[in-house]
Scaffold this active site. Structure first.
Site, PDB file in Angstrom:
ATOM      1  N   ARG A  10      -4.419  -0.209  -5.856  1.00  0.00           N
ATOM      2  CA  ARG A  10      -5.811   0.477  -5.345  1.00  0.00           C
ATOM      3  C   ARG A  10      -5.940   0.689  -7.680  1.00  0.00           C
ATOM      4  O   ARG A  10      -6.906   0.109  -8.105  1.00  0.00           O
ATOM      5  CB  ARG A  10      -6.572   1.552  -5.419  1.00  0.00           C
ATOM      6  CG  ARG A  10      -6.852   1.016  -3.925  1.00  0.00           C
ATOM      7  CD  ARG A  10      -7.004   2.188  -2.689  1.00  0.00           C
ATOM      8  NE  ARG A  10      -7.263   1.526  -1.378  1.00  0.00           N
ATOM      9  CZ  ARG A  10      -5.976   1.115  -0.388  1.00  0.00           C
ATOM     10  NH1 ARG A  10      -4.902   0.885  -0.867  1.00  0.00           N
ATOM     11  NH2 ARG A  10      -6.365  -0.126   0.422  1.00  0.00           N
ATOM     12  N   GLN A 150      -7.309  -4.642   4.218  1.00  0.00           N
ATOM     13  CA  GLN A 150      -7.584  -4.781   2.932  1.00  0.00           C
ATOM     14  C   GLN A 150      -8.650  -5.855   2.544  1.00  0.00           C
ATOM     15  O   GLN A 150      -9.123  -5.967   1.430  1.00  0.00           O
ATOM     16  CB  GLN A 150      -5.864  -5.376   2.889  1.00  0.00           C
ATOM     17  CG  GLN A 150      -4.595  -4.726   2.730  1.00  0.00           C
ATOM     18  CD  GLN A 150      -3.437  -5.476   2.543  1.00  0.00           C
ATOM     19  OE1 GLN A 150      -3.152  -6.505   2.377  1.00  0.00           O
ATOM     20  NE2 GLN A 150      -2.707  -4.431   2.965  1.00  0.00           N
ATOM     21  N   ASP A 290       1.415   1.435  10.456  1.00  0.00           N
ATOM     22  CA  ASP A 290       2.832   1.384   9.133  1.00  0.00           C
ATOM     23  C   ASP A 290       3.684   2.144   9.817  1.00  0.00           C
ATOM     24  O   ASP A 290       5.048   2.070   9.806  1.00  0.00           O
ATOM     25  CB  ASP A 290       2.652   1.686   7.066  1.00  0.00           C
ATOM     26  CG  ASP A 290       2.346   0.606   6.762  1.00  0.00           C
ATOM     27  OD1 ASP A 290       1.713  -0.482   7.360  1.00  0.00           O
ATOM     28  OD2 ASP A 290       2.285   0.709   6.104  1.00  0.00           O
ATOM     29  N   ARG A 362       9.747  -2.459   5.608  1.00  0.00           N
ATOM     30  CA  ARG A 362       9.718  -0.822   7.479  1.00  0.00           C
ATOM     31  C   ARG A 362      10.621  -1.567   8.094  1.00  0.00           C
ATOM     32  O   ARG A 362      11.214  -0.115   9.245  1.00  0.00           O
ATOM     33  CB  ARG A 362       8.180  -0.661   7.633  1.00  0.00           C
ATOM     34  CG  ARG A 362       6.982  -0.026   6.016  1.00  0.00           C
ATOM     35  CD  ARG A 362       5.941  -0.009   6.751  1.00  0.00           C
ATOM     36  NE  ARG A 362       5.182   0.052   5.887  1.00  0.00           N
ATOM     37  CZ  ARG A 362       5.321   1.048   4.162  1.00  0.00           C
ATOM     38  NH1 ARG A 362       5.814   2.040   4.865  1.00  0.00           N
ATOM     39  NH2 ARG A 362       3.899   1.202   3.340  1.00  0.00           N
TER      40      ARG A 362
END
Length: 409
Positions: A10, A150, A290, A362
């Protein structure tokens, strides 16, 4: 803990669209964030990456890239930059990425950008990359289902630079904390907008961003793997640098683990966690998708049933994480059942195994927690993918006693 990927990207995007110079302190330097740097350089920003990153922005006047923009594995970069490329006054930008990116949807975002004056299309007519983007984003009204936050963040970051006001009707929103993070950046820039309970946004057009200095906070998404390690392995384990006033959604993992019975103490920016008889609970992961891989592993070491639910968007990440985590933990002996929107986990005795990481950072990091918690040697392929968000993962785990190494082939 390393810097936040979400914050770093960002900051890069907004600094690249700003007028003047910006300084980003303590950024995360990883494959994903460097993809954002490369992308916004191609759109005209001047970016120097040293200890701190210095960015000279485009003042909203992005330039036509001299080549196709490859965002690598970074979905955040792709979605934010699609909106930024829609600001082009002439010409077009073409975006692609790795095989995972080319299978992740962006169709809803393209439709909204088109509603707001741009001309965007998927070259394969699949609503996925490769994508061509032409300007010019002028404003107007659109309705979007933000199955990933997003999409909405991209619109919120880029519509202030449109000529006219924009109205965004949000029919569905997953991962609200990430939108809250985006809005915090807009607030710091004094952007004029209204937010009607995250269901309708009005963004004034003709605004601009200015250069800024910002220190990137530590990443709760990365910290999740250490928090879960502390809850299931011998501890105690102390993590430093975490800001609980930051809007990152994954700070909720601390609450999840506390509800499961973990012994957690917070003193300022320091968290200490140790093993303490975990029990199964129900966890709504809609705001924190996540966390699903690590929480699925943690649940395997709890007594009673754990249900991870309301997180169907986990199927739209680098892999279908719901299916992948079920398959790989079953290979270790877990009693785990795939649900349409999550996972149900019962206690079972896990064992070492050879596992597939599917190139998903992940998934690899989560499976490594399971490997550390059982007897014998567990091997996970595509482990190099952790560099996408957490290049120091192996080193930091080794520093607290993990017997873990990356096999170089």
């Amino acid at each position: 803990m390393p810097g936040s990927k979400s914050h770093t990207i960002r900051a890069v995007a907004i600094a690249s669209l700003a007028e003047g110079d910006s300084i980003i302190e303590s950024p995360l330097s990883s494959a994903d964030t460097l993809s954002a740097v490369s992308c916004y350089r191609r759109l005209g920003a001047q970016i120097q990456c040293e200890t701190n990153w210095r960015i000279t922005g485009t003042a909203g006047r992005v330039r036509v890239p001299d080549d196709i923009i490859d965002v690598g594995n970074s979905g955040t970069t792709l979605r934010f930059a699609l909106g930024s490329a829609a600001l082009l006054a002439e010409g077009a930008a073409v975006f692609t990425g790795d095989h995972q990116i080319r299978n992740r949807p962006v169709g809803a975002l393209l439709a909204s950008l088109n509603d707001l004056g741009a001309h965007c299309f998927s070259t394969r007519s699949t609503g996925k990359a490769p994508v061509v983007v032409q300007g010019t984003l002028t404003g107007g009204q659109t309705n979007i289902e933000a199955v990933t936050s997003q999409y909405l963040s991209s619109l919120l970051i880029n519509t202030p630079l449109a000529a006219r006001d924009s109205i965004i009707e949000v029919a569905k929103l997953n991962e609200q904390p990430y939108v809250e993070m985006t809005l915090k950046y807009l607030d710091e820039q004094k952007i004029d907008y209204t937010n009607e309970n995250f269901q309708r946004f009005r963004i004034k057009g003709g605004q601009s961003y200015r250069g800024f200095e910002k220190r990137i906070p530590a990443d709760f998404s990365s910290a999740t793997f250490f928090l879960c390690a502390g809850a299931i392995l011998q501890g105690p384990l102390t993590l430093e640098g975490l800001d609980f006033n930051d809007p990152q959604g994954d700070k909720a993992v601390v609450d999840f683990l506390r509800r499961m019975g973990a012994d957690i103490k917070i003193e300022g920016s320091t968290v200490t966690i140790k093993q303490s008889g975990l029990k199964g609970i129900d966890i709504d992961l809609n705001a924190t998708p996540d966390a699903l891989p690590a929480m699925a592993v943690t649940a395997c070491f709890a007594q009673g049933t754990t249900r991870l639910y309301n997180v169907p968007q986990a199927r739209l990440k680098e892999t279908d994480r719901i299916a992948v985590m079920a398959q790989q933990l079953q290979a270790m002996g877990a009693d785990i059942t795939e649900q349409p929107d999550g996972l149900t986990i019962q206690p079972a005795q896990l064992h070492a195994a050879d596992l597939q990481g599917y190139g998903d950072h992940r998934v690899v990091m989560a499976l490594s927690l399971a490997g550390m918690a059982v007897e014998g040697e567990t091997i996970i392929d595509t482990a190099e993918s952790v560099a996408v968000t957490f290049p120091d993962f192996f080193t930091l785990m080794q520093s607290v006693g993990a017997e873990m190494r990356l096999i170089q082939e």
